[in-house]
Motif scaffolding. Structure first.
Motif, mmCIF file in Angstrom:
data_model
loop_
_atom_site.group_PDB
_atom_site.id
_atom_site.type_symbol
_atom_site.label_atom_id
_atom_site.label_comp_id
_atom_site.label_asym_id
_atom_site.label_seq_id
_atom_site.Cartn_x
_atom_site.Cartn_y
_atom_site.Cartn_z
ATOM 1 N N ASP A 230 0.838 -1.197 0.000
ATOM 2 C CA ASP A 230 0.000 0.000 0.000
ATOM 3 C C ASP A 230 0.874 1.248 0.000
ATOM 4 N N HIS A 232 0.402 5.627 0.680
ATOM 5 C CA HIS A 232 -0.377 6.851 0.902
ATOM 6 C C HIS A 232 0.564 8.040 0.765
ATOM 7 N N HIS A 264 -2.908 -1.314 6.337
ATOM 8 C CA HIS A 264 -3.607 -1.643 5.087
ATOM 9 C C HIS A 264 -2.868 -2.764 4.347
HETATM 10 MG MG MG Z 1 -4.477 2.287 1.962
#
Ligand code: MG
Length: 378
Positions: A230, A232, A264
């Protein structure tokens, strides 16, 4: 084809086991020991009926155990194993099957092949006993002193299911009611009939102690590995959530939830290991419900799906990829945080970090990437 019933003996209290439940009801990878045993017989095409001798106090847990299984019914057992078997045979007397297989409820690893061998053996005998060889040297002891070495030639270890021609074993049990012989083959022998052996199965162990159960759990299922990734990006804020922990920083991470990039990745790793889709399917970013949500609930949801499949998490390994903030000072607290979310020992969690040497988007400090690898047993 002869008609054949199975009589499962599950009335014992398991004094050597030490759990809060009798051992036959102890959980074993998503179902209990007895249900696994019952499934083996209920699904065998050669067995038409499964009667289970249970303790009267266990009726409710038995009903839950046998829910949805075909062919299965219960009868209340007696004080001794031999009483329970006799009462179970009496419950079958009206329909009088040609054959009966008498099996310990605490032997959940019974295979269809062994059931086949016992049934086949009964075409030439009144009683059949599955036996495995004695491999260890046997010693008779007197306290802590060796008395003598017992020759192991002609010795075998008796297993169940022991198979019988039904009229012969019913008559023998009736004649010997009130005695306490160790197994049903012994009852038939006392009645003067011959019991023959077939090859048993080393995997067909009897769960007697917690250690037996733990060993069995280790042999069941398969190891699977799932991975998650993941990213961000950075935005306004005073810190970033990583592994369920807020780490002070000059920026925050942008996301629909709390943007915990590590959790995540871990959520996807577990979902991946059980083939259960990805985090976006379970928690759509379009759903306002998850706005600003704490990501520990995503991880916990994935973990609960694993548990519901009888699985367990062996290890969860994170790699957090960023230049800033520095992860090292928070590593131990991150491990503790994830262990707490999952209710696992810290030894099953690993948190590592790396930079990308100034290269790429993480190098330019535009965001944080995280990878996670979940090793599970299902
Ligand atoms: Mg995420």
């Amino acid at each position: 084809m002869p008609t054949c019933a199975a009589l499962i003996v599950a009335a014992g209290r398991g004094s050597r086991f030490g759990g809060s439940l009798p051992k036959q009801y102890a959980p074993l990878r998503g179902e209990n020991v007895l249900r696994r045993t019952l499934r083996a017989f209920a699904s065998h095409p050669g067995v038409q009926r499964v009667v289970v001798a249970i303790h009267p106090d266990d009726q409710a847990i038995f009903n839950a155990t046998a829910a949805g299984l075909p062919k299965v019914s219960s009868v209340h057992g007696g004080a001794q194993r031999q009483d329970s078997v006799r009462l179970g045979l009496e419950a079958l007397a009206a329909e009088a099957p040609d054959l009966v297989l008498i099996h310990d409820g605490a032997r959940p690893m019974i295979s269809a092949a062994l059931i086949d061998r016992v049934i086949a053996g009964l075409s030439g005998a009144d009683g059949i006993l599955p036996a495995v060889p004695v491999i260890d040297t046997l010693k008779r002891v007197d306290g802590d002193r060796i008395g003598e070495t017992v020759p192991r030639e002609n010795l075998v270890r008796a297993q169940t299911p022991q198979g019988f021609r039904f009229p012969a074993i019913l008559a023998a049990h009736r004649a010997l009611a009130g005695e306490s012989l160790t197994d049903d083959a012994a009852v038939l022998e006392r009645a003067g009939k011959t019991v023959k052996i077939v090859r048993g199965d080393e995997a067909n162990i009897k769960v007697t102690t917690m250690d037996d159960l733990a060993r069995l759990e280790g042999t069941l299922g398969e190891t699977r590995i799932g991975q998650g990734f993941d990213v961000h990006k950075f935005g306004h804020g005073d810190g970033v959530w990583l592994c369920g922990l807020k780490v002070a920083h000059t920026q925050g991470l942008v996301g629909h939830s709390d943007a915990d990039v590590a959790l995540h990745a871990a959520t996807d790793a577990i979902l991946g290991a059980i083939g259960a889709g990805d985090i976006g399917q379970h928690f759509p970013p379009s759903d306002p419900k998850w706005k600003g949500a704490a990501s520990h609930q995503f991880l916990r949801h994935a973990y609960d799906l694993l548990l519901a499949r009888g699985g367990s998490l062996t290890h969860l390994d994170f790699t957090i990829i960023c230049e800033r903030p520095k992860v090292g000072p928070h590593r131990a607290a991150m491990v503790a945080s994830v262990a707490k979310i999952l209710g696992l020992e810290e030894g099953r969690i690993s948190v590592k970090a790396t930079t990308t040497e100034g290269l790429g988007f993480t190098g330019r400090q535009e965001g944080i990437a995280a990878q996670a690898v979940a090793t599970v047993r299902v």
